[in-house]
Design an enzyme around this catalytic site. Sequence first.
Site, PDB file in Angstrom:
ATOM      1  N   CYS A  35       0.847  -1.187   0.000  1.00 53.65           N
ATOM      2  CA  CYS A  35       0.000   0.000   0.000  1.00 53.65           C
ATOM      3  C   CYS A  35       0.887   1.244   0.000  1.00 53.65           C
ATOM      4  O   CYS A  35       1.864   1.301   0.753  1.00 53.65           O
ATOM      5  CB  CYS A  35      -0.885  -0.013   1.246  1.00 53.65           C
ATOM      6  N   HIS A  42      -9.183  -3.791  -1.616  1.00 51.24           N
ATOM      7  CA  HIS A  42      -8.161  -3.043  -0.871  1.00 51.24           C
ATOM      8  C   HIS A  42      -8.489  -1.542  -0.886  1.00 51.24           C
ATOM      9  O   HIS A  42      -8.443  -0.886   0.164  1.00 51.24           O
ATOM     10  CB  HIS A  42      -6.786  -3.322  -1.509  1.00 51.24           C
ATOM     11  N   GLU A  43      -8.829  -1.015  -2.085  1.00 55.38           N
ATOM     12  CA  GLU A  43      -9.129   0.420  -2.186  1.00 55.38           C
ATOM     13  C   GLU A  43     -10.442   0.752  -1.472  1.00 55.38           C
ATOM     14  O   GLU A  43     -10.570   1.822  -0.863  1.00 55.38           O
ATOM     15  CB  GLU A  43      -9.193   0.874  -3.652  1.00 55.38           C
ATOM     16  N   HIS A  96     -10.010   1.572   2.047  1.00 56.63           N
ATOM     17  CA  HIS A  96      -9.586   2.950   2.322  1.00 56.63           C
ATOM     18  C   HIS A  96     -10.793   3.886   2.459  1.00 56.63           C
ATOM     19  O   HIS A  96     -10.724   4.876   3.174  1.00 56.63           O
ATOM     20  CB  HIS A  96      -8.676   3.480   1.210  1.00 56.63           C
TER      21      HIS A  96
HETATM   22 ZN   LIG Z   1      -3.738   1.020   0.016  1.00 56.98          ZN
END
Ligand SMILES: [Zn+2]
Length: 183
Positions: free
Chosen positions: A103, A145-146, A149
């Site tokens: 990341c 994963h995004e 966020h």
């Molecule tokens: Zn990330």
Amino acid sequence: MTSAPVYDIVEIGDPRLRETAKPVDLTRLDAILPIAQAMKEWMDKRGGVGIAAPQIGVGLQMMIVASRPNPRYPDAPLMQPLLLLNPLPLRYSDTTVEEWEGCLSVPGLRGKVWRPDAVDIEYFDAAGRGHQLALCGFPARIFQHEYDHLIGMTFVDRVATPLDLVSEKVFLEQILPARLAAK
Ligand SMILES: [Zn+2]
């Protein structure tokens, strides 16, 4: 006189990475273009395969998914970079797979994370049009994963045990060569 906002990569420990992102106002799409541009520039500069707006300090539901081979992810499949506004996962596969993640906001670290292998999503594009899309494999992983966020999480929250965290150096010098040899 007003100057253009300056965006920088936000790293783990910064409270902005823990906030829940707000929806993009789809009636004011001109406002998101400089943000999307800054996201893409940072992603390209740092060899990322995806990025979310909170990673440059913008608390909006925006992400780019851009799987492509590069020195940090040599075996990533190639796809057209995709800008997703107000993305939402609709359905996850029952099958889960374990894979290493890195990341841009967690420099120097990789973690092994279990995630569903496929996800159906909906999102809006830069013209405000709605789409549905089925993602599988590495692009599905990047999306998840995004998306983390956008809800204030990072991959570090997803590892089963701290033993599944390694340095980027160990990953590139030891784990990745063994993986590529096994393919
Ligand atoms: Zn990330």
